[in-house]
Enzyme design. Structure first.
Site, short mmCIF file in Angstrom:
data_model
loop_
_atom_site.label_atom_id
_atom_site.label_comp_id
_atom_site.label_asym_id
_atom_site.label_seq_id
_atom_site.Cartn_x
_atom_site.Cartn_y
_atom_site.Cartn_z
NE ARG A 182 -54.03 50.59 72.60
CZ ARG A 182 -54.29 51.87 72.83
NH1 ARG A 182 -55.19 52.52 72.11
NH2 ARG A 182 -53.65 52.51 73.79
CG HIS A 216 -53.09 51.76 78.94
ND1 HIS A 216 -52.00 51.50 78.14
CD2 HIS A 216 -53.71 52.83 78.38
CE1 HIS A 216 -51.98 52.37 77.14
NE2 HIS A 216 -53.00 53.19 77.26
CD GLN A 259 -52.10 56.94 79.70
OE1 GLN A 259 -52.23 56.85 78.50
NE2 GLN A 259 -51.75 58.09 80.29
CG ASP A 293 -60.09 55.86 81.20
OD1 ASP A 293 -60.16 56.39 80.07
OD2 ASP A 293 -59.82 54.64 81.37
CB CYS A 341 -55.37 57.79 80.25
SG CYS A 341 -57.07 57.22 80.11
NE ARG A 375 -48.50 56.06 77.00
CZ ARG A 375 -49.45 55.45 76.29
NH1 ARG A 375 -50.66 55.98 76.22
NH2 ARG A 375 -49.23 54.28 75.70
N1 CP Z 1 -54.01 56.99 76.24
C1 CP Z 1 -53.87 56.21 75.16
O1 CP Z 1 -53.45 55.06 75.23
O2 CP Z 1 -54.22 56.81 73.99
P1 CP Z 1 -54.44 56.06 72.60
O3 CP Z 1 -55.61 55.15 72.80
O4 CP Z 1 -54.73 57.15 71.62
O5 CP Z 1 -53.22 55.31 72.27
N1 NVA Z 2 -60.07 52.76 79.52
C1 NVA Z 2 -59.79 53.28 78.19
C2 NVA Z 2 -58.37 53.73 78.11
C3 NVA Z 2 -58.00 54.36 76.79
C4 NVA Z 2 -56.55 54.76 76.74
C5 NVA Z 2 -60.08 52.22 77.16
O1 NVA Z 2 -59.75 51.06 77.40
O2 NVA Z 2 -60.64 52.54 76.10
#
Ligand code: CP
Ligand code: NVA
Length: 322
Positions: free
Chosen positions: A105, A132, A135, A224, A263, A291
């Site tokens: 990430r 993502h 997700q 989101d 999400c 997930r």
């Molecule tokens: N939706 C998602 O990726 O959650 P986290 O940021 O908690 O991993």
């Molecule tokens: N768009 C959000 C998604 C989180 C899972 C972010 O990037 O923070």
């Protein structure tokens, strides 16, 4: 027969074919129903780099790796200090000497590509500023469970046209989903993303700020956060820009019968109200659970039973994506 995903990276949904998406969802659904995906990671280790915070992604990946017989190694940015203490490429080259794959990430998608090019073993995108994919694979499974089908599903995404929305554009194009985006002017996905989506699926994504038109016959209302990770300083401005798009009871009344997805994490009271996220039309917690099943399926297909982990030629020549 070996899966076509064996030894592959997953950096973008656009890396997948329609059949591969179906294979991941089928395998995830089977695992959720109790099928044993075996222990393809037995004796192997997966490094998980988190340059941004996480709850769902980290825990579901750790559990998935563990259930498949492997050893997950989470690494957080204060330790790794990607790009400060060490370059993305060097971090990748080092980890690649120890582990059988990297889940990352990262802030920048470019760094993820650098990591994938430097690693011989598979690299999986756990969110970047651009996409993502894990997700959205879980989202697709959730839609399929809720409606009984993915192809032809009408999904209306209300929010910022950034990472989650981008992965949805590609997934929708590949899977025949009627994907609509409602966002304030200036928050549309990049032209290049829309063009790539069209090239994948031949169907134009509708983008508008007409909530009513988009919601009238939709099956799914998806939202989101308005300010993504790293955009905290813009939160006040975004709150003003997105205010009219809050998914609340009044908005949901315009989408009779639709289910609600997010999400997560949710900024309750901003993009979604308590009454909606906790209401009878919400499937967000099933979505969060998925997930785990999707990532188990993805890992099982990448580390297919007939390929033991830690094979140097997993990805072929360094950086090549099959
Ligand atoms: N939706 C998602 O990726 O959650 P986290 O940021 O908690 O991993
Ligand atoms: N768009 C959000 C998604 C989180 C899972 C972010 O990037 O923070």
């Amino acid at each position: 027969m070996a899966s076509s995903l064996q030894g592959r990276d997953l950096l973008s949904i656009a890396d997948l074919s329609a059949d591969e998406i179906t294979a991941i969802l089928d395998s995830a659904a089977a695992a959720k129903s109790g099928a044993d995906l075996g222990a393809p990671l037995q004796g192997g280790s997966i490094a998980m780099i988190f340059q941004r915070p996480s709850n769902r992604t980290r825990v579901s990946f750790e559990v998935a790796v563990h259930r498949l017989g492997g050893h997950p190694i989470p690494l957080f940015n204060p330790e790794v200090q990607l790009g400060e203490r060490e370059s993305a490429g060097d971090i990748s080259r080092i980890l690649d000497r120890y582990v059988d794959g990297i889940v990352a990430r990262l802030v920048s998608h470019r760094d993820l590509v650098t990591i994938a090019q430097a690693a011989r073993s598979p690299v999986i995108n756990a969110l970047t500023d651009s996409e993502h994919p894990c997700q959205v694979l879980a989202d697709c499974l959730t839609v399929r469970e809720a409606l009984g089908h993915l192809e032809g599903a009408r999904v209306t995404y209300i929010g910022d046209g950034n990472n989650v929305c981008t992965s949805w554009i590609y997934a929708a194009a590949l899977s025949g989903v009627d994907f609509r985006i409602v966002c304030p002017p200036g928050y549309e996905p990049a032209r290049g993303v829309l063009d790539r989506g069209e090239a994948l699926g031949g169907r134009e994504v509708s983008i508008s700020n007409d909530v009513e038109g988009a919601l009238r016959d939709t099956d799914i209302v998806y939202t989101d956060v308005w300010a993504s990770m790293g955009q905290e300083a813009e939160r006040e401005r975004r709150r003003e820009d997105f205010r009219a798009l809050q998914v609340n009871d009044a908005l949901l009344a315009k989408a009779p019968g639709a289910r609600v997805m997010h999400c997560l994490p949710a900024h309750r009271g901003e993009e979604i109200t308590d009454s909606v996220i906790d209401g009878p039309r919400s499937i967000v917690f099933d979505q969060a659970e998925n997930r785990l099943w999707v990532q188990m399926a993805l890992l099982a297909l990448i580390y297919g039973a007939d390929t033991p982990p830690r094979v140097d030629a997993l990805k072929g020549p360094v950086g090549a994506v099959a």
